[in-house]
Design a protein around this motif. Structure first.
Motif, PDB file in Angstrom:
ATOM      1  N   THR A  89       0.827  -1.207   0.000  1.00  0.00           N
ATOM      2  CA  THR A  89       0.000   0.000   0.000  1.00  0.00           C
ATOM      3  C   THR A  89       0.860   1.255   0.000  1.00  0.00           C
ATOM      4  OG1 THR A  89      -0.018   0.151   2.405  1.00  0.00           O
ATOM      5  CG2 THR A  89      -1.762  -1.140   1.392  1.00  0.00           C
ATOM      6  N   THR A  90       0.258   2.378  -0.309  1.00  0.00           N
ATOM      7  CA  THR A  90       0.912   3.661  -0.076  1.00  0.00           C
ATOM      8  C   THR A  90       1.234   3.726   1.413  1.00  0.00           C
ATOM      9  OG1 THR A  90      -0.307   4.736  -1.849  1.00  0.00           O
ATOM     10  CG2 THR A  90       0.613   6.167  -0.136  1.00  0.00           C
ATOM     11  N   GLY A  91       2.451   4.059   1.758  1.00  0.00           N
ATOM     12  CA  GLY A  91       2.861   4.074   3.157  1.00  0.00           C
ATOM     13  C   GLY A  91       3.112   2.684   3.706  1.00  0.00           C
ATOM     14  N   THR A  95       8.118   0.476  -0.168  1.00  0.00           N
ATOM     15  CA  THR A  95       7.514   1.269  -1.243  1.00  0.00           C
ATOM     16  C   THR A  95       8.529   1.836  -2.225  1.00  0.00           C
ATOM     17  OG1 THR A  95       7.482   3.216   0.185  1.00  0.00           O
ATOM     18  CG2 THR A  95       5.469   1.888   0.099  1.00  0.00           C
ATOM     19  N   VAL A 102       2.935  -0.352  -5.643  1.00  0.00           N
ATOM     20  CA  VAL A 102       2.049   0.279  -4.672  1.00  0.00           C
ATOM     21  C   VAL A 102       0.656   0.372  -5.281  1.00  0.00           C
ATOM     22  CG1 VAL A 102       1.589   2.395  -3.378  1.00  0.00           C
ATOM     23  CG2 VAL A 102       3.942   1.573  -3.641  1.00  0.00           C
ATOM     24  N   ASP A 104      -3.746   0.981  -4.062  1.00  0.00           N
ATOM     25  CA  ASP A 104      -4.672   1.412  -3.027  1.00  0.00           C
ATOM     26  C   ASP A 104      -6.091   1.120  -3.458  1.00  0.00           C
ATOM     27  OD1 ASP A 104      -2.964   2.745  -0.969  1.00  0.00           O
ATOM     28  OD2 ASP A 104      -2.385   3.970  -2.686  1.00  0.00           O
TER      29      ASP A 104
END
Length: 181
Positions: A89-91, A95, A102, A104
């Motif tokens: 995921t983002t964060g 990454t 990435v 979402d």
């Protein structure tokens, strides 16, 4: 290199996974030098007794390219189970690693899983938690995905027969992955 790439990249030959119409599948086809480097390392492993490997993240789909060459008998190499990009995921964890994609939201993950499958993945790697190093938010005990994202990943891959390899750093995220199948 260009003329050789053109010849090897033609439908039904060496480089470039292609669909039935001869259209290249990989978004970023591996260069001849990348394939030669990876192939050389795989041959070193084969000579050392490693007869198979499972990919854990490949941004250029080289593992699938080499598997196709090995299976056609054009060159000798180990058995390969390709994966394509690992998904986070983002964060999330890793990454900045080029082997990691990435995504979402459920739609982003469905597309990422389908892109990996389209490009030759035989299993899907999802990064469920953080690791042992990294920023404070890269927590080894936390699950980075929302429930609907996990349902999208497992619900897209599993019914089509593609197993999931979960990268986890602790028991909680591992148990969650197991509960999804």
């Amino acid at each position: 290199e260009g003329a050789l790439l053109q010849e090897l990249g033609s439908p039904g030959r060496g480089l470039g996974r292609r669909d039935e119409a001869g259209t290249a599948l990989a978004r970023r086809p591996a260069s001849l030098l990348q394939l030669l480097d990876a192939g050389r390392e795989l041959l070193r492993g084969l000579r050392a007794g490693i007869t198979g490997l499972r990919g854990a993240g490949d941004p250029d789909y080289i593992d699938g390219e080499l598997k196709a060459l090995f299976e056609r008998g054009e060159i000798i190499g180990p058995r390969i189970v390709p994966t394509g990009h690992a998904l986070t995921t983002t964060g999330g964890h890793e990454t900045s690693n080029p082997a990691v994609r990435v995504a979402d939201g459920p739609d982003g993950y469905r597309k990422a899983v389908r892109d990996n499958i389209r490009n030759g993945a035989e299993h899907i790697k999802v990064i469920m938690s953080g690791g042992i190093w990294g920023p404070a938010w890269d927590d080894i005990f936390s699950v980075f995905h929302a429930e609907d994202e996990l349902q999208a990943i497992f619900g897209t891959a599993t019914p089509r027969g593609f197993p999931i390899m979960a990268h986890t750093g602790s028991a909680g995220p591992a148990k969650l992955a197991v509960s999804h199948g």
